[in-house]
Design a protein around this motif. Structure first.
Motif, PDB file in Angstrom:
ATOM      1  N   LEU A 241      29.948 -28.893 130.246  1.00 47.98           N
ATOM      2  CA  LEU A 241      31.122 -29.679 129.895  1.00 47.98           C
ATOM      3  C   LEU A 241      32.375 -28.806 129.813  1.00 47.98           C
ATOM      4  O   LEU A 241      33.435 -29.148 130.355  1.00 47.98           O
ATOM      5  N   LEU A 242      32.254 -27.667 129.154  1.00 47.33           N
ATOM      6  CA  LEU A 242      33.408 -26.775 129.014  1.00 47.33           C
ATOM      7  C   LEU A 242      33.797 -26.178 130.360  1.00 47.33           C
ATOM      8  O   LEU A 242      34.975 -26.069 130.688  1.00 47.33           O
ATOM      9  N   ARG A 409      31.980 -36.571 128.329  1.00 41.32           N
ATOM     10  CA  ARG A 409      33.414 -36.530 128.625  1.00 41.32           C
ATOM     11  C   ARG A 409      33.999 -37.931 128.642  1.00 41.32           C
ATOM     12  O   ARG A 409      35.054 -38.202 128.093  1.00 41.32           O
ATOM     13  N   ASN A 410      33.252 -38.812 129.280  1.00 42.57           N
ATOM     14  CA  ASN A 410      33.695 -40.186 129.409  1.00 42.57           C
ATOM     15  C   ASN A 410      33.821 -40.856 128.031  1.00 42.57           C
ATOM     16  O   ASN A 410      34.799 -41.535 127.739  1.00 42.57           O
ATOM     17  N   LEU A 435      34.956 -30.274 123.262  1.00 44.67           N
ATOM     18  CA  LEU A 435      35.682 -31.518 123.502  1.00 44.67           C
ATOM     19  C   LEU A 435      36.947 -31.537 122.646  1.00 44.67           C
ATOM     20  O   LEU A 435      36.900 -31.207 121.456  1.00 44.67           O
ATOM     21  N   ASN A 436      38.059 -31.901 123.257  1.00 44.00           N
ATOM     22  CA  ASN A 436      39.273 -32.115 122.474  1.00 44.00           C
ATOM     23  C   ASN A 436      39.272 -33.561 122.038  1.00 44.00           C
ATOM     24  O   ASN A 436      39.351 -34.469 122.859  1.00 44.00           O
ATOM     25  N   LEU A 437      39.154 -33.781 120.746  1.00 42.40           N
ATOM     26  CA  LEU A 437      38.959 -35.151 120.266  1.00 42.40           C
ATOM     27  C   LEU A 437      40.023 -35.528 119.238  1.00 42.40           C
ATOM     28  O   LEU A 437      40.463 -34.692 118.444  1.00 42.40           O
ATOM     29  N   LYS A 464      31.161 -25.537 109.493  1.00 43.93           N
ATOM     30  CA  LYS A 464      32.573 -25.178 109.726  1.00 43.93           C
ATOM     31  C   LYS A 464      33.028 -25.600 111.118  1.00 43.93           C
ATOM     32  O   LYS A 464      34.100 -26.141 111.318  1.00 43.93           O
ATOM     33  N   GLN A 465      32.161 -25.311 112.091  1.00 48.35           N
ATOM     34  CA  GLN A 465      32.513 -25.604 113.485  1.00 48.35           C
ATOM     35  C   GLN A 465      32.717 -27.110 113.691  1.00 48.35           C
ATOM     36  O   GLN A 465      33.648 -27.539 114.349  1.00 48.35           O
ATOM     37  N   ILE A 466      31.827 -27.916 113.097  1.00 49.31           N
ATOM     38  CA  ILE A 466      31.913 -29.370 113.284  1.00 49.31           C
ATOM     39  C   ILE A 466      33.103 -29.929 112.495  1.00 49.31           C
ATOM     40  O   ILE A 466      33.906 -30.695 113.020  1.00 49.31           O
ATOM     41  N   ALA A 467      33.211 -29.503 111.237  1.00 49.80           N
ATOM     42  CA  ALA A 467      34.305 -30.019 110.394  1.00 49.80           C
ATOM     43  C   ALA A 467      35.658 -29.690 111.033  1.00 49.80           C
ATOM     44  O   ALA A 467      36.603 -30.476 110.968  1.00 49.80           O
TER      45      ALA A 467
END
Ligand SMILES: Nc1ncnc2c1ncn2[C@@H]1O[C@H](COP(=O)(O)OP(=O)(O)OP(=O)(O)O)[C@@H](O)[C@H]1O
Length: 737
Positions: A241-242, A409-410, A435-437, A464-467
């Motif tokens: 994805l990246l 991505r979709n 993902l830029n969300l 930390k990464q998810i938050a």
């Protein structure tokens, strides 16, 4: 000492020390063979005690010559064991026998002896045989002088030191051949200087720049700026994805860029740059600037080797590493070993991230647009999606690891777009990277997840990464919020976010053998199967504390499957076993075996999968389609690894993959939509659906038995329904909330 650590120290095989204070322990020089070293060991100890000159290795043969008049020298093995003489031990007084046997018993049962024997290249199997025979030999070798020394010694380490010298002499004389064979084997698995595996990189003067900071701090942005400004470059990312995102953004911004992943090769004419998944990166092709993303994954127990390889092997003048600071000390150590310059650039988070102290009191009925619920099982993800869609009216996107990257991505695009009703996201930890969300608030469904068969707390760095996905720069929200569904998880969330990144550490870098290493190793063990070779390589590998051997369960699993397929070369087996096959799914495993068998027979490998005709209508049907897609994806992966004419279906497999992805996207759109059926596996109620009147209820108080009906699928997949009474409806709502 752990066996591997002992083996690692084996180049310094110690000779026994004197039983008393005299002299420092002797170390055998690296070049000296252990048998030479040990041949002098026992005698050396007693002679030094008596103030005689130290014996050298060169003189050991002479001293070993069986001069029983020389009080400290035991008879040679030949002499003592083969001559069949009566043991001097048998005529000793009882008390002396007791003391001497006590020394021997303690020696044999001492935990340290086996580790020290490893330093002499005596492996554990040989050790058992040798220690059993040693007692007989020792009692026969008992000279007056040696006996006197042993009787004098207290039962501590001095006696053990002395006995170890004799043990070394015994084992290296009697088992010379076995010890040599093991030493040669161990030398082929010496992984202590993996940076030397990359001659091109070592011939270059590379600069390493470490961009260290928390999530959403601009690390990747700056590294990519350097890459795109350079005449040539490569981006190495942890996910397809990246790699796809960078490929798209480079080409959109005028930097011509190729894409290389296990399942894709997209070549752009005149491209100077490449975006790839880290396993696919070349260590041969020279470039000006390379970017390695998520460098802290160098410590990942399965994939860490790919980061180690990229860091040590990329033929780039400048290497930009992006990640949190946890891997900095390790990278510094590795850069020092390579003699390369390391610069650190530190970053702070762009936007604030706050904990919302009010956990989700009203359950999922209170989610809002911009919320992302994070759960760690696929089943929970679909349950939550349905509960939210049916209790709030918001549409929900989902993202989890088993979805193909195109779909993730979709789903991310649907969620980000402001002009649709997809306002809420339910995701697994797969959103942690890439993902830029448009997330305002992250809600942890739980802070535990299953690892294998055990429920484990989610790690601090993962929390930390998810938050950190909340309130990202360039999103709609200029600050992020994070909370939990359950009050009980709040203290852990607070603790994780309060832990500074500097306090986390990545202690060691992963390694996995290149094919050449296994080939050399196989030369030492020609009889072993490929699966055994891999296992033994892992067992024997000599590593120092900087590296660890990556987990290879899936590779070994595939190697075992392949043992049923004859006529494959070692190299073919090596590449096949690294294929992305979901070994937990029997359909994938059997497809893998089918592809490998056809290949081994020399016939073109076919993909016998019928094109699905309709979109999945339930999470179960979707799961089935994911598994089918994994098989298609495996075929495509193999088609890029092996000769193209052996995989003639590559193009049709790609079209099939696209078709399946479209159907899955359609299915995701329908599953759980308001008014659709609610599915349940087994007996547990997961939600209730107001299907009859399509009325959306937000709290259990509004529930009335007139309105509610419950649907589920039974064990055979038949749909069933019945009207709920008020009590069941309310308990359903409580579960839903
Ligand atoms: N100087 C800048 N100008 C414009 N946008 C920027 C700048 N720096 C970063 N950004 C944007 O901010 C967002 C976060 O940046 P980036 O992805 O580099 O952060 P990161 O620290 O690598 O985060 P993560 O570790 O979460 O991936 C991206 O959308 C990026 O494009």
């Amino acid at each position: 000492m752990a066996p591997k650590a002992a083996a690692a120290a084996a180049e310094e095989a110690p000779a026994p020390q004197t039983p008393r204070k005299r002299g420092r322990p002797r170390k055998v020089p690296v070049e000296q063979a252990p048998e030479e070293a040990a041949a002098t060991a026992g005698q050396d100890a007693t002679k030094r005690r008596r103030g005689r000159p130290r014996k050298t290795a060169a003189s050991s043969d002479k001293l070993q010559g069986g001069n029983n008049n020389s009080p400290a020298a035991p008879p040679s093995h030949q002499q003592s064991v083969d001559a069949g003489e009566a043991s001097p031990f048998s005529v000793l007084p009882r008390e002396e026998k007791r003391v001497l046997l006590g020394h021997l018993n303690r020696f044999e049962s001492s935990a340290g002896v086996q580790d020290r024997a490893l330093e002499l290249y005596v492996n554990s199997q040989l050790f058992q045989t040798a220690i059993n025979e040693f007692r007989t030999w020792m009692l026969r070798a008992l000279t007056d002088d040696l006996r006197a020394v042993l009787l004098e010694l207290p039962s501590g380490s001095a006696a053990q030191e002395l006995l170890f010298g004799y043990f070394a002499q015994f084992v290296l004389t009697k088992f010379k051949k076995e010890v040599r064979a093991y030493r040669d084997l161990v030398k082929t698995v010496d992984l202590r200087q993996p940076h030397l595996w990359y001659p091109i990189a070592r011939s270059m003067k590379r600069r390493i720049i470490y961009h260290a900071g928390p999530t959403n701090s601009g690390k990747t942005y700056h590294a990519l700026q350097a890459m795109t400004a350079a005449p040539s470059g490569v981006y190495c990312g942890p996910l397809r994805l990246l790699a796809m995102e960078i490929y798209d953004s480079c080409n959109a911004n005028g930097t011509y860029c190729n894409l290389i992943t296990g399942q894709e090769r997209k070549e752009v004419e005149g491209a100077s740059h490449t975006s790839c998944t880290i396993e696919m990166t070349s260590t041969q092709k020279r470039v000006d600037v390379a970017v390695i993303d998520e460098i802290q994954m160098i410590g990942d127990e399965q994939r860490g080797w790919a980061w180690t390889r990229a860091l040590q092997g990329l033929a780039a003048n400048e290497i930009h590493l992006c990640g949190d600071a946890s891997a900095l000390p390790l990278v510094r150590q590795m850069a020092d070993a390579m003699g390369e310059e390391l610069t650190v650039q530190s970053y702070d988070r762009f936007t604030p991230l706050a904990i919302e102290e009010r956990y989700l009191r009203r359950g999922y009925a209170s989610v809002q647009p911009g919320d992302c619920v994070v759960a760690f099982s696929r089943r929970d993800i679909f349950d939550i999606k349905q509960i939210i869609e049916q209790s709030t009216g918001y549409r929900v996107c989902v993202v989890y690891g088993a979805l193909p990257p195109e779909m993730r991505r979709n789903q991310a695009r649907l969620f980000n777009a402001p002009d649709n009703s997809y306002d809420v996201l339910v995701a697994s930890d797969a959103i942690g990277m890439g993902l830029n969300l448009n997330i305002r608030r992250v809600i942890f469904h739980t802070l535990h997840k299953f690892e294998g068969n055990f429920k484990q707390p989610v790690s601090v760095s993962q929390i930390k990464q998810i938050a950190g996905r909340a309130g990202r720069r360039n999103s709609q929200y200029n600050k992020g919020v994070v909370t939990c569904l359950n009050k009980a998880d709040m203290p852990r969330l607070r603790e994780a976010l309060d832990t500074p990144l500097e306090d986390l550490s990545t202690p060691a870098a992963g390694l996995f053998p290149e094919f050449e290493h296994l080939e050399m190793f196989a030369g030492q063990l020609p009889e072993e199967s490929f699966a055994r070779l891999l296992t033994r390589f892992g067992e024997e590998a000599r590593l120092d504390g900087t590296y660890f051997f990556c987990k290879q369960d899936s590779v070994i699993h595939l190697a075992k499957l392949l043992s049923r397929v004859p006529s494959l070369t070692l190299e073919e087996r090596y590449h096949l076993c690294n294929a992305p096959c979901n070994t937990r799914d029997p359909r994938s495993a059997s497809a893998f075996l089918h592809f490998a068998s056809q290949y081994a027979l020399g016939v073109p490998v076919t993909l016998d999968i019928a094109e699905p005709k309709k979109a999945p209508a339930s999470p179960e049907e979707l799961r089935h389609m994911e598994a089918v897609h994994q098989i298609v994806s495996l075929y495509i992966w193999l088609s890029f690894r092996f000769k193209r004419d052996m995989y003639p279906g590559q193009q049709s497999a790609m079209r099939l993959s696209e078709r399946i992805i479209n159907l899955m996207a359609e299915g995701l759109h329908n599953i759980g939509a308001p008014g659709s059926l609610v599915f349940e596996q087994g007996k547990r109620a997961v939600a209730v659906a107001n299907v009859r009147h399509n009325r959306i209820l937000t709290s259990a108080n509004e529930v009335s038995s007139d309105y509610w009906e419950r649907y589920w699928t039974d064990g055979r997949g038949r749909r069933k329904s019945y009207a709920l009474d008020r009590q069941s409806t309310q308990s359903g709502m409580q579960l839903a909330a």
